[in-house]
Write a protein that holds these residues in place. Structure first.
Motif, mmCIF file in Angstrom:
data_model
loop_
_atom_site.group_PDB
_atom_site.id
_atom_site.type_symbol
_atom_site.label_atom_id
_atom_site.label_comp_id
_atom_site.label_asym_id
_atom_site.label_seq_id
_atom_site.Cartn_x
_atom_site.Cartn_y
_atom_site.Cartn_z
ATOM 1 N N GLY A 34 0.910 -1.086 0.143
ATOM 2 C CA GLY A 34 -0.150 0.120 -0.011
ATOM 3 C C GLY A 34 1.005 1.231 0.007
ATOM 4 N N THR A 35 0.730 1.948 -1.148
ATOM 5 C CA THR A 35 1.522 3.065 -1.095
ATOM 6 C C THR A 35 1.459 3.908 -0.051
ATOM 7 N N ASN A 36 2.317 4.899 0.186
ATOM 8 C CA ASN A 36 2.192 5.786 1.483
ATOM 9 C C ASN A 36 1.027 6.861 1.097
ATOM 10 N N GLY A 37 0.745 7.133 -0.035
ATOM 11 C CA GLY A 37 -0.263 8.236 -0.281
ATOM 12 C C GLY A 37 -1.686 7.342 0.219
ATOM 13 N N ILE A 38 -1.738 5.956 -0.194
ATOM 14 C CA ILE A 38 -2.860 5.400 0.349
ATOM 15 C C ILE A 38 -3.094 5.070 1.919
ATOM 16 N N GLN A 39 -1.773 4.951 2.374
ATOM 17 C CA GLN A 39 -1.652 4.953 3.902
ATOM 18 C C GLN A 39 -2.126 6.210 4.583
ATOM 19 N N ALA A 40 -1.707 7.338 3.765
ATOM 20 C CA ALA A 40 -2.326 8.491 4.349
ATOM 21 C C ALA A 40 -3.769 8.655 4.104
ATOM 22 N N LEU A 41 -4.411 8.392 3.008
ATOM 23 C CA LEU A 41 -5.732 8.188 3.073
ATOM 24 C C LEU A 41 -6.589 7.448 3.654
ATOM 25 N N ASP A 42 -5.764 6.289 4.051
ATOM 26 C CA ASP A 42 -6.650 5.457 5.262
ATOM 27 C C ASP A 42 -6.563 6.071 6.549
ATOM 28 N N LEU A 43 -5.482 6.838 6.997
ATOM 29 C CA LEU A 43 -5.402 7.330 8.106
ATOM 30 C C LEU A 43 -6.577 8.578 8.324
ATOM 31 N N MET A 44 -6.491 9.165 7.349
ATOM 32 C CA MET A 44 -7.361 10.639 7.508
ATOM 33 C C MET A 44 -8.697 9.958 6.953
ATOM 34 N N GLY A 45 -8.940 9.389 6.093
ATOM 35 C CA GLY A 45 -10.361 9.111 5.636
ATOM 36 C C GLY A 45 -11.117 7.970 6.429
ATOM 37 N N ARG A 46 -10.559 6.609 6.577
ATOM 38 C CA ARG A 46 -11.340 5.568 7.359
ATOM 39 C C ARG A 46 -11.114 5.713 8.845
ATOM 40 N N LYS A 47 -9.662 5.939 9.203
ATOM 41 C CA LYS A 47 -9.465 6.071 10.720
ATOM 42 C C LYS A 47 -9.790 7.295 11.483
ATOM 43 N N THR A 48 -9.968 8.405 10.903
ATOM 44 C CA THR A 48 -10.259 9.731 11.326
ATOM 45 C C THR A 48 -11.403 10.367 10.904
ATOM 46 N N VAL A 49 -11.732 10.672 9.825
ATOM 47 C CA VAL A 49 -12.814 11.453 9.355
ATOM 48 C C VAL A 49 -14.161 10.345 9.446
ATOM 49 N N ALA A 50 -14.090 9.365 8.985
ATOM 50 C CA ALA A 50 -15.061 8.356 8.964
ATOM 51 C C ALA A 50 -15.833 8.026 10.443
ATOM 52 N N ASN A 51 -15.122 8.132 11.304
ATOM 53 C CA ASN A 51 -15.472 7.853 12.742
ATOM 54 C C ASN A 51 -15.612 8.856 13.721
ATOM 55 N N GLY A 52 -15.353 10.236 13.010
ATOM 56 C CA GLY A 52 -15.384 11.560 13.635
ATOM 57 C C GLY A 52 -14.247 11.779 14.655
ATOM 58 N N GLY A 53 -13.203 11.082 14.448
ATOM 59 C CA GLY A 53 -11.996 11.090 15.104
ATOM 60 C C GLY A 53 -11.900 10.335 16.448
ATOM 61 N N ALA A 54 -12.971 9.299 16.440
ATOM 62 C CA ALA A 54 -12.909 8.478 17.653
ATOM 63 C C ALA A 54 -11.613 7.870 18.000
ATOM 64 N N PHE A 55 -11.005 7.187 17.235
ATOM 65 C CA PHE A 55 -9.765 6.550 17.230
ATOM 66 C C PHE A 55 -8.604 7.537 17.726
ATOM 67 N N PHE A 56 -8.737 8.726 16.808
ATOM 68 C CA PHE A 56 -7.711 9.752 17.457
ATOM 69 C C PHE A 56 -7.770 10.036 18.752
ATOM 70 N N LYS A 57 -8.995 10.302 19.347
ATOM 71 C CA LYS A 57 -9.102 10.594 20.750
ATOM 72 C C LYS A 57 -8.524 10.076 21.730
ATOM 73 N N VAL A 58 -8.514 8.688 21.339
ATOM 74 C CA VAL A 58 -7.850 7.809 22.356
ATOM 75 C C VAL A 58 -6.517 7.815 22.436
#
Length: 595
Positions: free
Chosen positions: A443-467
């Motif tokens: 998974g290219t680093n651009g895809i990793q960044a998209l995963d972090l920003m999209g699926r892991k942050t925006v999609a859950n309203g920052g729930a994982f980030f808050k942890v």
């Protein structure tokens, strides 16, 4: 080029002094007392020996010779087969494997240290056992008991090896459009047909059998990623008594001629009605494959750390010995024609950048390894859930940031050598070439960044980030004493910036979907530097407590490196944050025809 030496003192500092891994291990019921500090120390010592003395000496010769293809047969560079046998006999392939099937059952916090040493010694060699371990992980999690009994013991033992076969000529990231087919047979097996590309270790001479995990679709599968299944396809079929049977019609059509990792066979694999066996449920292949992806992506991230460490060792040795010009403050070695280049500010800038980022990466890889262990072995639901959330959030950061930083560090190391860094015999140019792939595969680093920003942050309203943010905020609150202020205060400010940035992107993405992709890469780097500030604050806390009795200078060096990170590297977050805040509009001003 300096000989690679496993960085055992630094590894033990992080594992034992910063994170107190032994206490963690004893608190995890799922580990069942499989490991303690003394055992871990002995294993690290042995890993250091085999990587430094057996695997590292094959690095340059393996690059020069490369893997060779001849009429579907692949031969690895001289010495690889013998080194792999030694490595396998030591139990290292099955280090983290399930003990029920012959694995050693060691925690990931120990595994990441061994992986770093293997990558630091020889990137090409490291990929063969790394892919096998990942293949075993998916099979152990999703395979039937029959498949696990038949395949895992020999794979953990390194008698057989494994691959993961995802990519096809027309699709990489978008796996939903794969064309490889699996036709069911009356006996419950499947006939798999198709072509896979970029398959690491798809064919070689290191083991007597190769076990491929292949993504394919049944004839009646639904379109897209929901129609993908996972199949185990062995190079040689396995008889009921465990002996090897006839050759399966799976062959290597060619190997790629690559920029780096030339001793690693990157294969085009052709499956021509090859017999395979379903792993997991029909149409749930991506779920099964992604079980191994968190581990594999962390592993590939660690490739960046290993390259960084190897580059640093060579660069600092060279900088101490190479004499050119005088120090700005006057001659340091007046008896010689010039001073060693380590006296020059710019050389020190490059060396300290490599040192600070490598040591920060090592601490962070251990931290992510801890979360993997907690999510796997903890019995308390709350702790397990926190570990799972942090693994989901931090895996793309680890893969992308480790490898972006790793490549930057290798370039710095090459630059320290000046013209000699561009010459093959010094080894730095190989590290630059080898490190580059880690930003691309798994998974290219651009895809990793998209995963972090999209699926892991925006999609859950920052729930994982808050942890994650709550943990860091708690550390800041608990360590605000004067002696730690120079490290904790910048960490607190960096965290506040990241919290604000996260909220801004989440809000803007609600009205403009382009904001996620536009922010993703810079956001990941802000996250990475902030996470390293957390790691360095934790390391500085230990070093401050021990610096008074520091006869070797080890702890004072940690403090000096921590200060360099906070003052010279952490400020990068400000320009990166401004780029994120500029939004997506500048990316879309031009029509496609204007590029």
């Amino acid at each position: 080029m300096a000989d690679y030496k496993a960085p055992l003192r630094d590894i033990r500092f992080v594992l034992n002094e910063v994170f107190d891994a032994d206490t963690l291990w004893q608190s995890l019921p799922g580990l069942d007392g499989a490991i303690d500090a003394e055992t871990a120390d002995a294993m690290l010592e042995e890993a250091g020996k085999i990587t430094s003395n057996t695997i590292a000496p094959l690095n340059r010769s393996g690059d020069e010779e490369g893997a060779q293809w001849n009429d579907t047969v692949v031969t690895t560079p001289a010495g690889f087969k013998e080194a792999f046998k030694t490595y396998a006999e030591g139990g290292w392939v099955g280090l983290g494997g399930n003990p029920e099937y012959g694995g050693l059952g060691m925690p990931k916090t120990l595994g990441v240290q061994v992986e770093e040493m293997v990558y630091g010694a020889n990137n090409s060699f490291a990929l063969y056992p790394a892919l096998t371990a990942g293949c075993c992980l998916a099979l152990d999690a999703h395979g039937s008991e029959e498949l696990k009994q038949a395949y895992l013991p020999n794979m953990y033992a390194g008698v057989w090896s494994g691959t993961m076969c995802l990519t096809e000529p027309h699709c990489g990231t978008d796996l939903g459009i794969i064309r490889t087919k699996a036709v069911p047979e009356a006996d419950g097996s499947y006939l798999v047909s198709g072509t896979k590309i970029f398959i690491t270790g798809g064919e070689h001479d290191l083991t007597e059998n190769i076990i491929h995990l292949v993504l394919a679709k049944l004839p009646d599968a639904p379109a897209g990623p929901k129609g993908i299944s996972l199949f185990l396809v062995p190079k040689f079929l396995v008889n009921d008594d465990g002996s090897l049977g006839e050759r399966n019609p799976v062959t290597c059509g060619s190997i790629e001629h690559k920029m780096g990792i030339k001793g690693s066979a990157t294969c085009v694999m052709n499956f021509d009605s090859a017999r395979g066996y379903l792993v997991g449920e029909v149409n749930k292949g991506l779920n099964a494959m992604f079980t191994m992806m968190n581990y594999e992506r962390l592993s590939i991230g660690i490739q960046g750390i290993g390259c960084s460490e190897a580059s640093y060792q060579s660069a600092v040795d060279y900088a101490r010995e190479r004499i050119q010009s005088r120090a700005p403050t006057g001659a340091v070695q007046p008896e010689k024609a010039a001073d060693p280049i380590i006296v020059h500010p710019d050389v020190r800038r490059m060396l300290l950048t490599i040192k600070a980022m490598t040591e920060g990466s090592r601490a962070f890889s251990t931290y992510v390894g801890m979360q993997l262990d907690i999510s796997k072995y903890a019995d308390e639901p709350e702790a397990k859930k926190k570990g799972e959330d942090l693994v989901a959030l931090l895996t793309p950061v680890a893969k992308a940031f480790f490898t972006d930083v790793g490549f930057e560090n290798c370039v710095h190391g090459q630059q320290v050598f000046g013209g000699h860094g561009y010459i093959r015999e010094w080894g730095q140019e190989q590290l630059v070439r080898d490190a580059r792939i880690a930003q691309i595969y798994e998974g290219t680093n651009g895809i990793q960044a998209l995963d972090l920003m999209g699926r892991k942050t925006v999609a859950n309203g920052g729930a994982f980030f808050k942890v994650f943010a709550e943990e860091v905020r708690g550390f800041v609150a608990d360590n605000s004493a004067d002696e730690l202020a120079e490290f904790v205060q910048p960490l607190g400010k960096a965290l506040s910036n990241l919290e604000a940035l996260t909220a801004e992107v989440i809000e803007r993405s609600q009205s403009n979907p382009n904001e996620v992709g536009a922010a993703s890469v810079e956001y990941l780097h802000v996250f990475g530097y902030t996470a390293y500030a957390y790691m360095w604050a934790k390391m500085a806390k230990v070093a401050l407590a021990k610096a008074g009795a520091d006869e070797t200078g080890f702890y004072s060096a940690k403090l000096g490196t921590a200060r360099f990170f906070v003052k010279r590297l952490l400020p990068r977050i400000h320009s990166l944050s401004e780029s994120v805040r500029a939004g997506s509009e500048p990316l879309f001003e031009l029509d496609a025809s204007q590029f």
